[in-house]
Write a protein that holds these residues in place. Structure first.
Motif, PDB file in Angstrom:
ATOM      1  N   ILE A  29       0.840  -1.075   0.013  1.00  0.00           N
ATOM      2  CA  ILE A  29      -0.040  -0.153  -0.089  1.00  0.00           C
ATOM      3  C   ILE A  29       0.803   1.120   0.010  1.00  0.00           C
ATOM      4  CG2 ILE A  29      -1.655   1.414   1.172  1.00  0.00           C
ATOM      5  CD1 ILE A  29      -2.827  -1.351   2.120  1.00  0.00           C
ATOM      6  N   GLN A  30       2.025   1.447   0.730  1.00  0.00           N
ATOM      7  CA  GLN A  30       2.702   2.554   0.878  1.00  0.00           C
ATOM      8  C   GLN A  30       3.398   2.575  -0.367  1.00  0.00           C
ATOM      9  OE1 GLN A  30       6.356   2.116   3.158  1.00  0.00           O
ATOM     10  NE2 GLN A  30       6.497   4.175   3.471  1.00  0.00           N
ATOM     11  N   HIS A  31       3.954   1.708  -1.117  1.00  0.00           N
ATOM     12  CA  HIS A  31       4.626   1.631  -2.375  1.00  0.00           C
ATOM     13  C   HIS A  31       3.610   2.220  -3.275  1.00  0.00           C
ATOM     14  CE1 HIS A  31       7.314   1.132  -5.750  1.00  0.00           C
ATOM     15  NE2 HIS A  31       6.231   0.383  -6.235  1.00  0.00           N
ATOM     16  N   TRP A  32       2.475   1.791  -3.551  1.00  0.00           N
ATOM     17  CA  TRP A  32       1.435   2.123  -4.351  1.00  0.00           C
ATOM     18  C   TRP A  32       1.112   3.612  -4.207  1.00  0.00           C
ATOM     19  CZ3 TRP A  32      -3.506   4.350  -4.397  1.00  0.00           C
ATOM     20  CH2 TRP A  32      -4.030   4.338  -5.731  1.00  0.00           C
ATOM     21  N   LEU A  33       1.032   4.262  -2.861  1.00  0.00           N
ATOM     22  CA  LEU A  33       0.780   5.403  -2.599  1.00  0.00           C
ATOM     23  C   LEU A  33       1.895   6.367  -3.405  1.00  0.00           C
ATOM     24  CD1 LEU A  33      -0.729   5.165   0.881  1.00  0.00           C
ATOM     25  CD2 LEU A  33      -1.911   5.875  -1.224  1.00  0.00           C
ATOM     26  N   THR A  34       3.306   6.004  -2.853  1.00  0.00           N
ATOM     27  CA  THR A  34       4.326   6.896  -3.236  1.00  0.00           C
ATOM     28  C   THR A  34       4.774   6.590  -4.653  1.00  0.00           C
ATOM     29  OG1 THR A  34       5.783   5.158  -2.276  1.00  0.00           O
ATOM     30  CG2 THR A  34       5.044   6.960  -0.703  1.00  0.00           C
ATOM     31  N   ALA A  35       4.342   5.720  -5.408  1.00  0.00           N
ATOM     32  CA  ALA A  35       4.724   5.481  -6.762  1.00  0.00           C
ATOM     33  C   ALA A  35       4.253   6.496  -7.773  1.00  0.00           C
ATOM     34  CB  ALA A  35       4.110   3.911  -7.272  1.00  0.00           C
ATOM     35  N   GLY A  36       3.188   7.333  -7.600  1.00  0.00           N
ATOM     36  CA  GLY A  36       2.697   8.275  -8.151  1.00  0.00           C
ATOM     37  C   GLY A  36       1.548   7.747  -9.130  1.00  0.00           C
ATOM     38  N   PRO A  37       1.090   8.348  -9.975  1.00  0.00           N
ATOM     39  CA  PRO A  37      -0.134   8.121 -10.767  1.00  0.00           C
ATOM     40  C   PRO A  37       0.124   6.773 -11.341  1.00  0.00           C
ATOM     41  CG  PRO A  37       0.479  10.372 -11.341  1.00  0.00           C
ATOM     42  CD  PRO A  37       1.509   9.789 -10.272  1.00  0.00           C
ATOM     43  N   SER A  38      -0.917   6.030 -11.213  1.00  0.00           N
ATOM     44  CA  SER A  38      -1.018   4.505 -11.701  1.00  0.00           C
ATOM     45  C   SER A  38      -2.231   4.223 -12.621  1.00  0.00           C
ATOM     46  CB  SER A  38      -0.471   3.547 -10.698  1.00  0.00           C
ATOM     47  OG  SER A  38      -0.960   2.271 -10.950  1.00  0.00           O
ATOM     48  N   ALA A  39      -2.184   3.550 -13.487  1.00  0.00           N
ATOM     49  CA  ALA A  39      -3.602   3.328 -14.244  1.00  0.00           C
ATOM     50  C   ALA A  39      -4.107   1.997 -13.542  1.00  0.00           C
ATOM     51  CB  ALA A  39      -2.954   2.939 -15.772  1.00  0.00           C
ATOM     52  N   GLU A  40      -3.407   1.308 -12.807  1.00  0.00           N
ATOM     53  CA  GLU A  40      -4.132   0.025 -12.200  1.00  0.00           C
ATOM     54  C   GLU A  40      -4.590   0.274 -10.760  1.00  0.00           C
ATOM     55  OE1 GLU A  40      -4.380  -3.194 -13.348  1.00  0.00           O
ATOM     56  OE2 GLU A  40      -3.844  -1.699 -15.220  1.00  0.00           O
ATOM     57  N   PRO A  41      -5.564   0.126 -10.188  1.00  0.00           N
ATOM     58  CA  PRO A  41      -6.163   0.239  -9.107  1.00  0.00           C
ATOM     59  C   PRO A  41      -5.603  -0.688  -8.083  1.00  0.00           C
ATOM     60  CG  PRO A  41      -7.810  -0.810 -10.388  1.00  0.00           C
ATOM     61  CD  PRO A  41      -6.867  -0.298 -11.251  1.00  0.00           C
ATOM     62  N   LEU A  42      -5.415  -0.345  -6.803  1.00  0.00           N
ATOM     63  CA  LEU A  42      -5.135  -1.309  -5.810  1.00  0.00           C
ATOM     64  C   LEU A  42      -6.077  -2.014  -5.096  1.00  0.00           C
ATOM     65  CD1 LEU A  42      -2.440  -1.975  -3.928  1.00  0.00           C
ATOM     66  CD2 LEU A  42      -3.002  -0.144  -2.623  1.00  0.00           C
ATOM     67  N   PRO A  43      -6.194  -3.351  -5.461  1.00  0.00           N
ATOM     68  CA  PRO A  43      -7.328  -4.163  -4.785  1.00  0.00           C
ATOM     69  C   PRO A  43      -7.011  -3.912  -3.173  1.00  0.00           C
ATOM     70  CG  PRO A  43      -5.589  -5.520  -6.066  1.00  0.00           C
ATOM     71  CD  PRO A  43      -5.406  -4.168  -6.361  1.00  0.00           C
ATOM     72  N   LEU A  44      -8.299  -4.113  -2.409  1.00  0.00           N
ATOM     73  CA  LEU A  44      -8.107  -4.124  -0.916  1.00  0.00           C
ATOM     74  C   LEU A  44      -9.057  -5.074  -0.643  1.00  0.00           C
ATOM     75  CD1 LEU A  44      -7.799  -0.161  -0.375  1.00  0.00           C
ATOM     76  CD2 LEU A  44      -6.106  -1.792  -0.044  1.00  0.00           C
ATOM     77  N   SER A  45      -8.959  -5.450   0.956  1.00  0.00           N
ATOM     78  CA  SER A  45     -10.087  -6.280   1.401  1.00  0.00           C
ATOM     79  C   SER A  45     -10.834  -5.652   2.171  1.00  0.00           C
ATOM     80  CB  SER A  45      -9.450  -7.551   2.336  1.00  0.00           C
ATOM     81  OG  SER A  45      -8.466  -6.657   3.071  1.00  0.00           O
ATOM     82  N   GLY A  46     -12.053  -6.204   2.435  1.00  0.00           N
ATOM     83  CA  GLY A  46     -13.022  -5.421   3.537  1.00  0.00           C
ATOM     84  C   GLY A  46     -14.046  -4.853   2.439  1.00  0.00           C
ATOM     85  N   ASN A  47     -14.540  -3.776   3.018  1.00  0.00           N
ATOM     86  CA  ASN A  47     -15.650  -3.192   2.500  1.00  0.00           C
ATOM     87  C   ASN A  47     -15.172  -2.008   1.205  1.00  0.00           C
ATOM     88  OD1 ASN A  47     -17.549  -4.025   4.143  1.00  0.00           O
ATOM     89  ND2 ASN A  47     -17.141  -2.412   5.564  1.00  0.00           N
ATOM     90  N   VAL A  48     -13.736  -2.069   1.172  1.00  0.00           N
ATOM     91  CA  VAL A  48     -13.219  -1.275  -0.061  1.00  0.00           C
ATOM     92  C   VAL A  48     -12.832  -2.214  -1.122  1.00  0.00           C
ATOM     93  CG1 VAL A  48     -11.693   0.556  -0.734  1.00  0.00           C
ATOM     94  CG2 VAL A  48     -12.862   0.741   1.498  1.00  0.00           C
ATOM     95  N   ARG A  49     -13.280  -2.161  -2.246  1.00  0.00           N
ATOM     96  CA  ARG A  49     -12.989  -3.105  -3.446  1.00  0.00           C
ATOM     97  C   ARG A  49     -11.573  -2.600  -3.893  1.00  0.00           C
ATOM     98  NH1 ARG A  49     -17.552  -3.133  -6.458  1.00  0.00           N
ATOM     99  NH2 ARG A  49     -18.089  -5.071  -5.637  1.00  0.00           N
ATOM    100  N   HIS A  50     -11.490  -1.606  -4.242  1.00  0.00           N
ATOM    101  CA  HIS A  50     -10.272  -0.825  -4.442  1.00  0.00           C
ATOM    102  C   HIS A  50      -9.996   0.546  -4.476  1.00  0.00           C
ATOM    103  CE1 HIS A  50     -12.348  -1.014  -8.504  1.00  0.00           C
ATOM    104  NE2 HIS A  50     -11.968   0.285  -8.521  1.00  0.00           N
ATOM    105  N   VAL A  51      -8.732   0.942  -4.653  1.00  0.00           N
ATOM    106  CA  VAL A  51      -8.481   2.492  -4.559  1.00  0.00           C
ATOM    107  C   VAL A  51      -7.732   2.658  -5.782  1.00  0.00           C
ATOM    108  CG1 VAL A  51      -6.433   2.231  -3.366  1.00  0.00           C
ATOM    109  CG2 VAL A  51      -7.679   4.441  -3.262  1.00  0.00           C
ATOM    110  N   ARG A  52      -7.939   3.860  -6.441  1.00  0.00           N
ATOM    111  CA  ARG A  52      -7.471   4.206  -7.869  1.00  0.00           C
ATOM    112  C   ARG A  52      -7.280   5.644  -7.531  1.00  0.00           C
ATOM    113  NH1 ARG A  52     -10.067   2.379 -12.286  1.00  0.00           N
ATOM    114  NH2 ARG A  52     -11.387   1.160 -11.051  1.00  0.00           N
ATOM    115  N   ARG A  53      -6.186   6.032  -8.342  1.00  0.00           N
ATOM    116  CA  ARG A  53      -5.623   7.520  -8.590  1.00  0.00           C
ATOM    117  C   ARG A  53      -6.608   8.288  -9.453  1.00  0.00           C
ATOM    118  NH1 ARG A  53      -0.868   9.915  -6.055  1.00  0.00           N
ATOM    119  NH2 ARG A  53       0.221   8.099  -5.301  1.00  0.00           N
ATOM    120  N   ALA A  54      -6.975   9.384  -9.218  1.00  0.00           N
ATOM    121  CA  ALA A  54      -7.891  10.140  -9.939  1.00  0.00           C
ATOM    122  C   ALA A  54      -7.157  11.494 -10.132  1.00  0.00           C
ATOM    123  CB  ALA A  54      -9.187  10.376  -9.500  1.00  0.00           C
TER     124      ALA A  54
END
Length: 143
Positions: free
Chosen positions: A58-83
């Protein structure tokens, strides 16, 4: 930080349990005085368990900058994507939820899948990502 366009406060903490870390937090959206007050102030609480590798991903995804691929998560949040948004210095994240029905706390226009936008200013984003870095934790915290 802003959640769904409303100014909000995020409070969070990490708790270490065996080989996992528990992320616990509360989000308090604050409406401007021009809006009708809520009968009860909105408070969104969450708790999620992560392994060390999941937290690093998660930390790497957040700091990597804009990304075309959403980051899948567990729980109530399916995924997070940059906008993208109007301010190039602000980080915009869209959280897509798994809810099939509108939760009681939802107070915004309803479209499925339910999606919430976080707008994080640069100094808040730096604090958030640094707090996820093991090097920033106290030396007595172990996995």
């Amino acid at each position: 930080m802003r959640f769904q366009g409303e100014n909000c406060t995020l409070s969070f903490g990490f708790h270490f349990d065996k080989e996992q870390v528990s992320l616990t937090g509360t989000l308090w959206p604050r409406r401007p005085p021009s809006h009708e007050p809520r009968p009860q102030p909105l408070r969104l609480q969450f708790t999620t368990l992560f392994s060390e590798s999941e937290l690093q991903t998660i930390q790497h995804w957040l700091t990597a900058g804009p990304s075309a691929e959403p980051l899948p998560l567990s729980g109530n949040v399916r995924h997070v994507r940059r906008a993208s948004g109007p301010d190039v210095h602000t980080v915009y994240l869209d959280l897509e939820f798994r809810f099939e029905e509108v939760p009681d706390w939802w107070d915004w226009p309803v479209r499925f899948p339910l999606t919430a936008r976080l707008e994080i200013r640069p100094n808040e984003f730096t604090y958030l990502t640094k707090s996820m870095n093991r090097a920033q934790w106290s030396s007595d915290l172990t996995w």
